[in-house]
Design a protein around this motif. Sequence first.
Motif, mmCIF file in Angstrom:
data_model
loop_
_atom_site.group_PDB
_atom_site.id
_atom_site.type_symbol
_atom_site.label_atom_id
_atom_site.label_comp_id
_atom_site.label_asym_id
_atom_site.label_seq_id
_atom_site.Cartn_x
_atom_site.Cartn_y
_atom_site.Cartn_z
ATOM 1 N N GLY A 127 0.784 -1.224 0.000
ATOM 2 C CA GLY A 127 0.000 0.000 0.000
ATOM 3 C C GLY A 127 0.816 1.274 0.000
ATOM 4 N N GLU A 128 2.003 1.262 0.631
ATOM 5 C CA GLU A 128 2.786 2.496 0.772
ATOM 6 C C GLU A 128 3.894 2.643 -0.271
ATOM 7 N N PHE A 129 4.101 1.626 -1.085
ATOM 8 C CA PHE A 129 5.213 1.701 -2.040
ATOM 9 C C PHE A 129 4.819 1.147 -3.410
ATOM 10 N N SER A 130 4.545 -0.139 -3.497
ATOM 11 C CA SER A 130 4.327 -0.775 -4.798
ATOM 12 C C SER A 130 3.106 -0.247 -5.533
ATOM 13 N N GLU A 131 2.022 0.029 -4.815
ATOM 14 C CA GLU A 131 0.805 0.480 -5.482
ATOM 15 C C GLU A 131 0.820 1.975 -5.785
ATOM 16 N N GLN A 132 1.815 2.691 -5.293
ATOM 17 C CA GLN A 132 1.877 4.132 -5.515
ATOM 18 C C GLN A 132 2.928 4.530 -6.553
ATOM 19 N N LEU A 133 4.063 3.857 -6.538
ATOM 20 C CA LEU A 133 5.196 4.290 -7.346
ATOM 21 C C LEU A 133 4.941 4.284 -8.854
ATOM 22 N N PRO A 134 4.430 3.192 -9.448
ATOM 23 C CA PRO A 134 4.267 3.205 -10.906
ATOM 24 C C PRO A 134 3.415 4.355 -11.412
ATOM 25 N N MET A 135 2.293 4.649 -10.738
ATOM 26 C CA MET A 135 1.445 5.735 -11.210
ATOM 27 C C MET A 135 2.119 7.088 -11.019
ATOM 28 N N LEU A 136 2.915 7.244 -9.950
ATOM 29 C CA LEU A 136 3.678 8.473 -9.779
ATOM 30 C C LEU A 136 4.573 8.721 -10.979
ATOM 31 N N VAL A 137 5.244 7.676 -11.443
ATOM 32 C CA VAL A 137 6.140 7.799 -12.591
ATOM 33 C C VAL A 137 5.343 8.015 -13.868
ATOM 34 N N LEU A 138 4.259 7.252 -14.043
ATOM 35 C CA LEU A 138 3.491 7.336 -15.283
ATOM 36 C C LEU A 138 2.827 8.688 -15.462
ATOM 37 N N THR A 139 2.320 9.284 -14.385
ATOM 38 C CA THR A 139 1.708 10.604 -14.530
ATOM 39 C C THR A 139 2.722 11.625 -15.009
ATOM 40 N N GLN A 140 3.966 11.487 -14.572
ATOM 41 C CA GLN A 140 5.019 12.372 -15.050
ATOM 42 C C GLN A 140 5.334 12.114 -16.518
ATOM 43 N N LEU A 141 5.407 10.853 -16.917
ATOM 44 C CA LEU A 141 5.708 10.523 -18.306
ATOM 45 C C LEU A 141 4.610 11.000 -19.251
ATOM 46 N N LEU A 142 3.364 10.994 -18.769
ATOM 47 C CA LEU A 142 2.252 11.443 -19.599
ATOM 48 C C LEU A 142 2.067 12.953 -19.566
ATOM 49 N N GLY A 143 2.786 13.636 -18.656
ATOM 50 C CA GLY A 143 2.673 15.083 -18.564
ATOM 51 C C GLY A 143 1.551 15.553 -17.673
ATOM 52 N N MET A 144 1.191 14.752 -16.659
ATOM 53 C CA MET A 144 0.119 15.095 -15.734
ATOM 54 C C MET A 144 0.701 15.493 -14.387
ATOM 55 N N PRO A 145 -0.020 16.307 -13.624
ATOM 56 C CA PRO A 145 0.418 16.592 -12.254
ATOM 57 C C PRO A 145 0.395 15.309 -11.433
ATOM 58 N N ASP A 146 1.431 15.070 -10.617
ATOM 59 C CA ASP A 146 1.501 13.808 -9.897
ATOM 60 C C ASP A 146 0.434 13.683 -8.817
ATOM 61 N N GLU A 147 -0.246 14.787 -8.439
ATOM 62 C CA GLU A 147 -1.293 14.649 -7.424
ATOM 63 C C GLU A 147 -2.515 13.900 -7.952
ATOM 64 N N TYR A 148 -2.595 13.692 -9.270
ATOM 65 C CA TYR A 148 -3.687 12.884 -9.813
ATOM 66 C C TYR A 148 -3.443 11.396 -9.606
ATOM 67 N N GLY A 149 -2.211 11.029 -9.246
ATOM 68 C CA GLY A 149 -1.842 9.631 -9.133
ATOM 69 C C GLY A 149 -2.722 8.790 -8.235
ATOM 70 N N PRO A 150 -2.951 9.186 -6.942
ATOM 71 C CA PRO A 150 -3.726 8.337 -6.035
ATOM 72 C C PRO A 150 -5.114 7.994 -6.558
ATOM 73 N N ARG A 151 -5.826 8.975 -7.109
ATOM 74 C CA ARG A 151 -7.184 8.694 -7.613
ATOM 75 C C ARG A 151 -7.135 7.784 -8.841
ATOM 76 N N LEU A 152 -6.133 7.990 -9.691
ATOM 77 C CA LEU A 152 -6.006 7.147 -10.880
ATOM 78 C C LEU A 152 -5.620 5.718 -10.516
ATOM 79 N N VAL A 153 -4.840 5.558 -9.443
ATOM 80 C CA VAL A 153 -4.506 4.217 -8.967
ATOM 81 C C VAL A 153 -5.780 3.457 -8.612
ATOM 82 N N GLU A 154 -6.659 4.092 -7.844
ATOM 83 C CA GLU A 154 -7.900 3.449 -7.421
ATOM 84 C C GLU A 154 -8.788 3.124 -8.616
ATOM 85 N N ALA A 155 -8.917 4.085 -9.534
ATOM 86 C CA ALA A 155 -9.809 3.890 -10.675
ATOM 87 C C ALA A 155 -9.313 2.793 -11.609
ATOM 88 N N SER A 156 -8.019 2.769 -11.875
ATOM 89 C CA SER A 156 -7.480 1.759 -12.791
ATOM 90 C C SER A 156 -7.581 0.363 -12.191
#
Length: 445
Positions: A127-156
């Motif tokens: 919960g504190e590492f594996s489920e958070q890190l990939p989306m943190l990186v991907l939001t940056q690669l896609l050009g999105m603010p990283d604060e969108y990561g947590p909600r996108l993790v849940e939705a995906s």
Amino acid sequence: MGLYESLRAKHGPVAPVLLDGGLPAWIVLGYREILEVAGTPSRFSRDSRTWRWFKEGRVPPDFPLLPMIAWQPVCLFLDGAERDRLRLAVTDSLERFNRRGIRRQITRSAHQLIDSFADRGEADLVGEFSEQLPMLVLTQLLGMPDEYGPRLVEASRDMVAGTDTSVASNEFIVETLQQLVRRKRGNPGHDITSWLIEHSSQLTDEEVWNHLRVILIAANETTVNLLKSTLRMVLTDPRCHASLAGGQMTLPDVVEQVLWSEPPLMTIPGRWAAVDTEVGGQKVEAGDMLLLGLAAGNHDPAVRPDPTVPLHGNRSHLAFSSGPQECPGQNIGRAITDTAIDTLLARLPDVGLSIPEEELRWKSGWMTRHLISLPVTFTRPRSSGTDGGSGPAAGLPVPSALPSAPAPALVPLPAQAPAPVPVPAQAPRRRVRRWDSLKAWLRIR
């Protein structure tokens, strides 16, 4: 795996199964049969519109698997020249990233997450590492603010699981990505979204955000599972630990072993029969749906009689599918996994599981098998700095947050945009000595 093996024993390499709502399909369990189905688009199409149950109107609009199988204008659901046009845009955009730059970004994101629990001496690495890190990186690669990561993790995660709310989760992801494309059309940046828009294949806005959705969902889901499984193996398998410490294996070797033994996606909605045909001794009719049992194929006794034998350096597994539709972003998943674990072990070299291995629990879905938690303990570090060789940028200070992207922020979604995630302050940096056991073998060169 027990289910797959019982199906194999009863039906052979191709078995009949039922989807939600009692809709019949086939699951391909044999290694060679998966290669056959994935490699012959003239017989097994990726166009889901040919599914007979779609044509006969038997698929309800709230069908929980619909977000993963409904036809979309993306290369994943096309064959021939049109698939080639769109896939070229995706592969070209993914390859424009500098590998060193991606690893630096992964390392910084990993440090950010580790900072949030390092002072406690304990953590849940799911919960504190594996489920958070990939989306943190991907939001940056896609050009999105990283604060969108947590909600996108849940939705995906919800969408891939095929729950009752998967359709609503898909709608949230689509709306978020549509806003992103509109922003990038007017103000491009150094990111995948902008490169897809600018590509010579001339993608429409609909084609761009649909491909972003595929990249986001597929890359996050597969990388989260790969990271969890590899961490579990490093922490619990004594043979793996001994091989790493003795130099018989490197961390990338461990990743490939996990891709063989526990692929991130166990089963994928694979193909639709374009003609009446036969595969694995089963007569398949035009319009039938075939699922690719990637995990079952990797354990096919016909090609792997002893699954306990390590397969160092062998990348012929089916973890990223095969044929014309093989995953184009698989190396990003590998880079996130081995770089993240290297960073974690550099910061917390004595990290260990805090419960007996047999108490670990999983949750299974139709495509994936999720490790629910990975509780660990470790000695609280006296410094959050690097050892001068494997930190974010070879000894540069670790930032307390990811570097701000040059692209503008998205317009917040009404009543849905997530609040920014606070980043705990770091302890003052102090230079620490090299750890000289596992670190020497795990460093990514």
